[in-house]
Design an enzyme around this catalytic site. Structure first.
Site, PDB file in Angstrom:
ATOM      1  CG  HIS A  54     -59.045  31.768   1.470  1.00 25.41           C
ATOM      2  ND1 HIS A  54     -58.733  33.100   1.567  1.00 25.41           N
ATOM      3  CD2 HIS A  54     -58.082  31.225   0.689  1.00 25.41           C
ATOM      4  CE1 HIS A  54     -57.632  33.357   0.856  1.00 25.41           C
ATOM      5  NE2 HIS A  54     -57.234  32.234   0.317  1.00 25.41           N
ATOM      6  CD  GLU A  56     -62.162  33.111   5.977  1.00 24.93           C
ATOM      7  OE1 GLU A  56     -61.616  32.164   5.368  1.00 24.93           O
ATOM      8  OE2 GLU A  56     -61.539  34.107   6.350  1.00 24.93           O
ATOM      9  CB  ALA A 157     -30.170  13.013  16.690  1.00 26.91           C
ATOM     10  CB  ALA A 167     -13.866   8.652  19.730  1.00 21.85           C
ATOM     11  N   GLY A 284     -25.131  20.811  10.420  1.00 19.58           N
ATOM     12  CA  GLY A 284     -24.603  20.180  11.628  1.00 19.58           C
ATOM     13  C   GLY A 284     -24.252  21.194  12.712  1.00 19.58           C
ATOM     14  N   PRO A 285     -23.367  20.781  13.601  1.00 19.68           N
ATOM     15  CG  PRO A 285     -21.687  19.572  14.640  1.00 19.68           C
ATOM     16  CD  PRO A 285     -22.717  19.457  13.581  1.00 19.68           C
ATOM     17  CB  ALA A 288     -26.679  24.070  14.839  1.00 14.32           C
ATOM     18  N   GLY A 289     -24.488  26.292  15.432  1.00 10.72           N
ATOM     19  CA  GLY A 289     -23.861  27.261  16.330  1.00 10.72           C
ATOM     20  C   GLY A 289     -23.938  28.671  15.769  1.00 10.72           C
ATOM     21  CB  ALA A 290     -23.213  30.010  12.392  1.00 12.16           C
TER      22      ALA A 290
HETATM   23  N1  LIG Z   1     -26.381  15.083  15.659  1.00 10.00           N
HETATM   24  C1  LIG Z   1     -27.010  15.720  14.725  1.00 10.00           C
HETATM   25  O1  LIG Z   1     -28.198  16.038  14.860  1.00 10.00           O
HETATM   26  C2  LIG Z   1     -26.304  16.083  13.470  1.00 10.00           C
HETATM   27  C3  LIG Z   1     -27.001  16.739  12.454  1.00 10.00           C
HETATM   28  C4  LIG Z   1     -26.303  17.058  11.304  1.00 10.00           C
HETATM   29  C5  LIG Z   1     -24.960  16.732  11.209  1.00 10.00           C
HETATM   30  N2  LIG Z   1     -24.326  16.099  12.207  1.00 10.00           N
HETATM   31  C6  LIG Z   1     -22.901  15.751  12.097  1.00 10.00           C
HETATM   32  O2  LIG Z   1     -22.173  16.939  11.966  1.00 10.00           O
HETATM   33  C7  LIG Z   1     -20.973  16.671  11.271  1.00 10.00           C
HETATM   34  C8  LIG Z   1     -20.674  17.816  10.325  1.00 10.00           C
HETATM   35  O3  LIG Z   1     -20.541  18.963  11.105  1.00 10.00           O
HETATM   36  P1  LIG Z   1     -19.973  20.327  10.565  1.00 10.00           P
HETATM   37  O4  LIG Z   1     -20.075  21.269  11.704  1.00 10.00           O
HETATM   38  O5  LIG Z   1     -18.712  20.100   9.871  1.00 10.00           O
HETATM   39  O6  LIG Z   1     -21.025  20.630   9.429  1.00 10.00           O
HETATM   40  P2  LIG Z   1     -22.183  21.674   9.171  1.00 10.00           P
HETATM   41  O7  LIG Z   1     -22.506  22.461  10.361  1.00 10.00           O
HETATM   42  O8  LIG Z   1     -23.259  20.907   8.503  1.00 10.00           O
HETATM   43  O9  LIG Z   1     -21.519  22.564   8.074  1.00 10.00           O
HETATM   44  C9  LIG Z   1     -20.579  23.505   8.454  1.00 10.00           C
HETATM   45  C10 LIG Z   1     -20.154  24.255   7.236  1.00 10.00           C
HETATM   46  O10 LIG Z   1     -21.207  25.082   6.761  1.00 10.00           O
HETATM   47  C11 LIG Z   1     -20.633  26.076   5.986  1.00 10.00           C
HETATM   48  N3  LIG Z   1     -21.174  27.376   6.258  1.00 10.00           N
HETATM   49  C12 LIG Z   1     -21.588  28.250   5.316  1.00 10.00           C
HETATM   50  N4  LIG Z   1     -21.991  29.387   5.859  1.00 10.00           N
HETATM   51  C13 LIG Z   1     -21.823  29.262   7.179  1.00 10.00           C
HETATM   52  C14 LIG Z   1     -22.030  30.140   8.262  1.00 10.00           C
HETATM   53  N5  LIG Z   1     -22.523  31.378   8.087  1.00 10.00           N
HETATM   54  N6  LIG Z   1     -21.724  29.705   9.504  1.00 10.00           N
HETATM   55  C15 LIG Z   1     -21.255  28.462   9.708  1.00 10.00           C
HETATM   56  N7  LIG Z   1     -21.037  27.583   8.722  1.00 10.00           N
HETATM   57  C16 LIG Z   1     -21.315  27.993   7.456  1.00 10.00           C
HETATM   58  C17 LIG Z   1     -19.146  26.120   6.342  1.00 10.00           C
HETATM   59  O11 LIG Z   1     -18.389  25.609   5.257  1.00 10.00           O
HETATM   60  P3  LIG Z   1     -18.081  26.615   4.044  1.00 10.00           P
HETATM   61  O12 LIG Z   1     -17.526  27.865   4.668  1.00 10.00           O
HETATM   62  O13 LIG Z   1     -17.146  25.891   3.175  1.00 10.00           O
HETATM   63  O14 LIG Z   1     -19.373  26.878   3.399  1.00 10.00           O
HETATM   64  C18 LIG Z   1     -19.030  25.173   7.511  1.00 10.00           C
HETATM   65  O15 LIG Z   1     -17.806  24.528   7.590  1.00 10.00           O
HETATM   66  C19 LIG Z   1     -21.181  15.362  10.578  1.00 10.00           C
HETATM   67  O16 LIG Z   1     -20.310  14.421  11.142  1.00 10.00           O
HETATM   68  C20 LIG Z   1     -22.598  15.003  10.855  1.00 10.00           C
HETATM   69  O17 LIG Z   1     -22.744  13.614  11.066  1.00 10.00           O
HETATM   70  C21 LIG Z   1     -24.971  15.764  13.330  1.00 10.00           C
END
Ligand SMILES: NC(=O)c1ccc[n+]([C@@H]2O[C@H](COP(=O)([O-])OP(=O)(O)OC[C@H]3O[C@@H](n4cnc5c(N)ncnc54)[C@H](OP(=O)(O)O)[C@@H]3O)[C@@H](O)[C@H]2O)c1
Length: 353
Positions: A54, A56, A157, A167, A284-285, A288-290
């Site tokens: 540690h 100290e 990102a 797209a 992913g999105p 992250a939303g969840a």
């Molecule tokens: N721009 C960036 O920084 C960035 C970063 C990462 C990814 N991306 C892009 O994101 C795209 C993928 O996005 P995505 O939204 O399909 O993938 P995601 O957010 O990585 O995964 C979504 C999946 O996670 C699973 N999941 C399990 N528990 C969950 C919960 N409590 N809440 C929400 N989801 C849960 C679900 O599938 P199940 O229910 O089957 O488990 C859901 O469909 C890719 O094209 C990638 O290139 C971009």
């Protein structure tokens, strides 16, 4: 050598503590400066890795007899228990220091009590010196110890118009090499990297911390976590290579939320149990939303490229916001240019219950 004030010594101790960032987990970062009775620095130390000495103890070893009658200035309350190393409170008492100055009390019930032990031994104890600064330097560990789940940093990102791909789905590379190098450095400071199975299926990422130029892996790799309710991660996915530990977290193992998907609070509690104090949520999105909808994000780090796409998926999907009054409000804490891109750091403001 000139004498320094306790305040200056604490500033130095906070700087020293930061040297341990990324390598001490599941322990905190800690810095210590020892002053002799004249206020001269006679010892310095920081906690470098779990199981190692540690802060100290490192400082006391340097100071030797010169610690007697002096002041120990330490960023976190000295521990009072025997873990992989002995109690620092006892070492300070044995060294004969007269005063201990602490920035932040230890919230860990197993290790706290050091201040009381020191006081009982007749040592003057002062707490709260530069507490805000020391707290900021140890924020992930302190937050996770206080509430029992990791500090979550959501990193994404996007283009200037908030898109994560074009797209046609192409997304290589939205941000510059400089920004991606920065992300790998960020991965090196956390204990876990979390991604949704959607990202694994779409991009097949490695999720390791590595040198982007030559592919060399960092010595310390975060645990790779794929949030995958029904176990859809392919057997040959790159996250399953042997480069780092991987946990495919399914609803069957973690528990399911009301929507049948992996229960996120339960996931974080399990990660805490596994020693994860700081986690990087890399999307992913949808995932992250969840996380944002559930109020589970502590910090947002966005890499924004000076590009426009006008169409294509956005960096964030449903975060439980349907009207502007419910927008997740962020407080900007840093904006830095990284190569041609911007790195924007922000903290979600606490929402009214
Ligand atoms: N721009 C960036 O920084 C960035 C970063 C990462 C990814 N991306 C892009 O994101 C795209 C993928 O996005 P995505 O939204 O399909 O993938 P995601 O957010 O990585 O995964 C979504 C999946 O996670 C699973 N999941 C399990 N528990 C969950 C919960 N409590 N809440 C929400 N989801 C849960 C679900 O599938 P199940 O229910 O089957 O488990 C859901 O469909 C890719 O094209 C990638 O290139 C971009």
């Amino acid at each position: 050598m000139a004498s320094v004030s306790v305040d200056e010594a604490m500033r130095r101790a906070i700087t020293l503590a930061a040297r341990g960032l990324g390598t001490t987990s599941p322990n905190p970062v800690v810095g210590c400066v020892l002053l002799d009775p004249d206020g001269e620095i006679v010892g310095e130390g920081f906690h470098a890795y779990a199981g190692g000495p540690h802060a100290e103890i490192v400082a006391l070893a340097q100071a030797g007899k010169r610690a007697r009658g002096g002041t120990a200035v330490v960023t976190l309350e000295p521990c009072d228990h025997t873990g992989r190393t002995g109690p620092c409170s006892h070492a300070l008492i044995a060294a004969g220091v007269a005063r201990v100055v602490i920035a932040v009390p230890d919230p860990n019930p197993v290790a706290s009590g050091g201040a009381a032990t020191l006081r009982a031994a007749g040592i003057e104890v002062t707490t709260g010196v530069r507490a805000e600064e020391a707290e900021a330097g140890n924020i992930a560990w302190l937050t996770s110890m206080r509430r029992g789940w990791p500090y979550v940093i959501w990193k994404y990102a996007a283009t200037l118009d908030g898109r994560s791909a074009a797209a046609d789905g192409s997304s290589m590379w939205i941000t510059s090499e400089a920004a991606r190098i920065d992300v790998h450095a960020l991965r090196g400071t956390v204990d876990a990297v979390i991604a949704g199975v959607g990202t694994v299926l779409a991009d097949d990422p490695r999720l390791t911390a590595r040198n982007l130029r030559d592919g060399t892996l960092a010595i310390r790799q975060p645990l790779r976590v794929v949030v995958d309710s029904s176990g859809r991660t392919p057997a040959d996915a790159r996250v399953r290579d042997g480069a780092a530990r991987t946990w495919i977290a399914t609803a069957a193992e973690v528990g399911a939320g009301p929507d049948g998907r992996v229960d996120l609070p339960a996931l974080l509690a399990e990660l805490h149990h596994r020693g994860v104090r700081a986690a990087l949520l890399e999307g992913g999105p949808r995932l992250a939303g969840a996380f944002l909808a559930a109020g589970l994000v502590d910090k947002v780090v966005g890499y924004v490229a000076p590009k426009l796409l006008g169409a294509g998926p956005t960096a964030l999907l449903d975060a439980g916001v349907t009207t502007i009054a419910d927008a997740i409000d962020l407080e900007l804490t840093d904006v830095t240019q990284v190569g041609p891109d911007l790195r924007i750091t922000a903290l979600p403001r606490k929402r009214e219950a």
